[in-house]
Motif scaffolding. Structure first.
Motif: not given
Length: 121
Positions: A77-99
């Motif tokens: 499992x991969x995580x992204x802890x986001x703090x002090x969020x701003x309106x500019x952070x509004x988006x669709x978030x994707x995780x990605x993997x590659x060798x």
């Protein structure tokens, strides 16, 4: 086959926090580099944070000091802890993997379906 499933998105007020998760399966997790990307309407997909197989991290300047990428190899499992969020952070978030280590460049071979993050002012 490779599967990446994100969760943890939602709506928060500015200054709030969220933690995104990305459950990976179908490949040797610890052998792949991982990244978080986001895409807002009308904008290009941008790299937010990346983690390579040596645990080296890289962050977009816009999130440095506010977002933290981490992983749990035992649960793939991969995580992204986001703090002090701003309106500019509004988006669709994707995780990605590659060798290969693409860091913040959007050339990863495998992508999740995305999760929405909305930050209200």
């Amino acid at each position: 086959q490779v599967q990446l499933v994100e969760s943890g998105g939602g709506s928060v007020q500015a200054g709030g926090s969220l933690r995104l998760s990305c459950k990976a399966s179908g490949y040797p997790y610890s052998s792949y580099c991982m990244g978080w990307f986001r895409q807002a309407p009308g904008k290009e997909r941008e790299g937010v944070a990346a983690l390579d197989t040596n645990d080296y991290t890289n962050y977009a300047r816009s999130v440095q000091g506010r977002f933290t990428i981490s992983q749990d190899n035992a649960s793939n499992t991969l995580y992204l802890q986001m703090t002090n969020l701003k309106p500019a952070d509004t988006a669709m978030y994707y995780c990605a993997a590659d060798p290969d280590g693409w860091s913040l460049m959007p050339y990863y071979g495998h992508w999740g379906q995305g999760v929405q993050v909305t930050v209200a002012s």
